[in-house]
Design an enzyme around this catalytic site. Structure first.
Site, short mmCIF file in Angstrom:
data_model
loop_
_atom_site.label_atom_id
_atom_site.label_comp_id
_atom_site.label_asym_id
_atom_site.label_seq_id
_atom_site.Cartn_x
_atom_site.Cartn_y
_atom_site.Cartn_z
N ARG A 95 0.84 -1.20 0.00
CA ARG A 95 0.00 0.00 0.00
C ARG A 95 0.87 1.25 0.00
O ARG A 95 0.53 2.26 -0.60
CB ARG A 95 -0.91 0.00 1.23
CG ARG A 95 -1.95 -1.11 1.18
CD ARG A 95 -2.76 -1.15 2.44
NE ARG A 95 -3.73 -2.24 2.43
CZ ARG A 95 -3.50 -3.47 2.86
NH1 ARG A 95 -2.31 -3.80 3.34
NH2 ARG A 95 -4.46 -4.38 2.83
N ASP A 155 -9.71 -4.54 8.18
CA ASP A 155 -8.81 -5.55 8.77
C ASP A 155 -9.47 -6.17 10.01
O ASP A 155 -9.34 -7.36 10.27
CB ASP A 155 -7.48 -4.91 9.18
CG ASP A 155 -6.96 -3.99 8.10
OD1 ASP A 155 -5.95 -4.31 7.47
OD2 ASP A 155 -7.61 -2.95 7.86
N ARG A 158 -11.98 -8.58 8.98
CA ARG A 158 -11.30 -9.83 8.56
C ARG A 158 -10.89 -10.64 9.77
O ARG A 158 -11.00 -11.87 9.79
CB ARG A 158 -10.06 -9.48 7.71
CG ARG A 158 -10.43 -8.97 6.32
CD ARG A 158 -9.22 -8.44 5.57
NE ARG A 158 -9.56 -8.13 4.19
CZ ARG A 158 -8.91 -7.26 3.43
NH1 ARG A 158 -7.85 -6.62 3.90
NH2 ARG A 158 -9.29 -7.05 2.18
N HIS A 182 -3.11 0.66 8.42
CA HIS A 182 -3.84 -0.27 7.55
C HIS A 182 -2.80 -0.76 6.55
O HIS A 182 -2.60 -0.15 5.50
CB HIS A 182 -5.01 0.43 6.85
CG HIS A 182 -5.59 -0.37 5.71
ND1 HIS A 182 -6.16 -1.60 5.89
CD2 HIS A 182 -5.67 -0.12 4.39
CE1 HIS A 182 -6.57 -2.08 4.71
NE2 HIS A 182 -6.29 -1.20 3.79
P1 6V0 Z 1 -9.53 1.48 -9.59
O1 6V0 Z 1 -10.51 0.43 -10.00
O2 6V0 Z 1 -8.32 1.73 -10.42
O3 6V0 Z 1 -10.36 2.85 -9.44
C1 6V0 Z 1 -9.79 4.08 -9.22
C2 6V0 Z 1 -10.72 5.12 -9.83
O4 6V0 Z 1 -10.25 6.41 -9.46
C3 6V0 Z 1 -10.77 5.05 -11.36
O5 6V0 Z 1 -12.12 4.95 -11.80
C4 6V0 Z 1 -10.14 6.37 -11.78
O6 6V0 Z 1 -10.69 6.92 -12.99
C5 6V0 Z 1 -10.45 7.25 -10.58
N1 6V0 Z 1 -9.57 8.41 -10.48
C6 6V0 Z 1 -8.24 8.47 -10.61
N2 6V0 Z 1 -7.81 9.75 -10.47
C7 6V0 Z 1 -8.91 10.49 -10.18
C8 6V0 Z 1 -9.12 11.87 -9.92
N3 6V0 Z 1 -8.11 12.74 -9.90
N4 6V0 Z 1 -10.37 12.27 -9.70
C9 6V0 Z 1 -11.42 11.44 -9.72
N5 6V0 Z 1 -11.28 10.10 -9.98
C10 6V0 Z 1 -10.04 9.66 -10.20
O7 6V0 Z 1 -9.01 1.21 -8.12
P2 6V0 Z 1 -9.81 0.51 -6.91
O8 6V0 Z 1 -11.19 1.03 -6.92
O9 6V0 Z 1 -9.54 -0.94 -6.93
O10 6V0 Z 1 -9.02 1.10 -5.65
C11 6V0 Z 1 -9.16 2.47 -5.31
C12 6V0 Z 1 -8.31 2.78 -4.09
O11 6V0 Z 1 -8.87 2.14 -2.95
C13 6V0 Z 1 -6.87 2.28 -4.20
O12 6V0 Z 1 -5.98 3.24 -3.67
C14 6V0 Z 1 -6.88 1.02 -3.34
O13 6V0 Z 1 -5.61 0.66 -2.87
C15 6V0 Z 1 -7.81 1.46 -2.25
N6 6V0 Z 1 -8.36 0.41 -1.40
C16 6V0 Z 1 -8.51 0.71 -0.10
C17 6V0 Z 1 -8.98 -0.23 0.79
C18 6V0 Z 1 -9.07 0.13 2.25
O14 6V0 Z 1 -9.30 -0.74 3.11
N7 6V0 Z 1 -8.91 1.38 2.62
C19 6V0 Z 1 -9.36 -1.51 0.35
C20 6V0 Z 1 -9.27 -1.81 -0.97
C21 6V0 Z 1 -8.70 -0.87 -1.95
#
Ligand code: 6V0
Length: 320
Positions: A95, A155, A158, A182
């Protein structure tokens, strides 16, 4: 009230970032009945629009809610803005590897929100969530109670799920927390873990499990590595975090004053200051209300300080 002051709609949520995590969270929020309006925002407007159409087709099976793709003007009156925008971990990435990319994304998002005179709670979900919650706090200038991270809520879920499975008992009767980062330095706070008030080890004995050290070490390791295991198999994790987002929003919107391990600024607790990490906290309408000082062993406090040091060194490097 000045002419331009925004009036908050307590039944409105905005989700910024509509990838796997944002869309799964929006789907969970749609089903929750907590909101009557939800705006989805993404750098890729078509993606947000597609998700809004798709999710809205489930509305006849739940309670009325208006769901649409929008822009930052549409989030001004939301009660909660959930930020999931950002790069996600690729197989093998930690992360903390995401830090530079996602801090830059936050530098473009947070000022847009602040400009709209948003009055609600910012719920940060993108990773590394502790670092990005700290970043959002600094960039927004909001009071610390209004900027919270999903932290170790996932977590902890989980951990409860694993323990429930191990002890063949409802995971909701398991009271145990993951605290700290996290991420890889997170800590299972075993010394305060219990099942319906019965100390964990006593409950384990009752259920015929006697190798406490081996079992707890294995469970903590499995919990810590869950995301890696899932990402290796399906490329992303999103259902568990979506339910965690729903749970945190529920505690805020219903002013439940639930105790959840969200990530917030540390203010000298256990000697830790000026770093965001997760500790059990009371969560209600104001967002973060106060930390709950669960008892930790000396080793757990040491590990918590180490987790804080890890996060601090990443922050120092990132903000140089
Ligand atoms: P993803 O599927 O790549 O989605 C990311 C989205 O963000 C995409 O649709 C992009 O278009 C959009 N995006 C990027 N830049 C911008 C911006 N400047 N403005 C608006 N939208 C934007 O990634 P996913 O959804 O899988 O993960 C998103 C984030 O959540 C990542 O950083 C993961 O690591 C995090 N997670 C956090 C968790 C937690 O427990 N906190 C758990 C799982 C994933």
């Amino acid at each position: 009230m000045s002419k331009n002051e925004v009036v908050m709609n307590p039944r409105k949520v905005a989700v910024v970032g509509c990838g796997f995590v944002g869309s799964a969270s929006a789907f969970a929020l749609m089903q929750s009945g907590l909101f009557s309006e939800m705006v989805l925002i993404d750098a890729n407007f078509e993606k947000a629009e597609g998700e809004a159409f798709d999710i809205s087709h489930g509305v006849p099976f739940t309670r009325p809610i208006k769901i649409y793709a929008g822009d930052y003007d549409d989030l001004a009156d939301a009660a909660i803005v959930v930020i999931t925008a950002g790069a996600a971990q690729k197989p093998g990435e930690t992360r903390l590897d995401l830090v530079h990319k996602n801090i830059n994304i936050f530098k473009s998002i947070i000022p847009e929100i602040v400009k709209r005179d948003f009055q609600g709670i910012l719920l940060i979900v993108a990773n590394p969530v502790d670092i990005l919650t700290y970043t959002a706090l600094k960039l927004s200038g909001y009071a610390p109670n209004r900027v919270i991270g999903s932290g170790t809520v996932l977590d902890t879920a989980r951990l409860k799920e694993r323990l429930g499975e191990h002890l063949e008992v409802d995971s909701r009767s398991v009271h145990a927390f993951i605290v700290g980062e996290h991420g890889d330095s997170e800590i299972a706070a075993w010394s305060s873990a219990n099942v319906s008030g019965i100390p964990l080890h006593d409950f384990c004995e009752m259920r015929g499990h006697h190798d406490h050290e081996g079992a707890t070490a294995e469970i903590a390791e499995k919990v810590k590595n869950s995301a890696y295991e899932i990402i290796q198999r399906k490329g992303a994790t999103y259902y568990g975090i979506a339910m965690s987002v729903k749970r945190i929003c529920e505690a805020i919107i219903r002013d439940e004053r639930s105790i959840l391990p969200i990530s917030t600024m540390m203010d000298g607790e256990y000697g830790i200051k000026d770093v965001v990490l997760s500790m059990p906290s009371i969560v209600g309408a104001e967002g973060f209300i106060s930390k709950v000082p669960i008892s930790l062993s000396e080793d757990e406090i040491k590990a918590l300080n180490k987790s804080a040091e890890t996060l601090k060194s990443v922050l120092e490097e990132a903000l140089e």
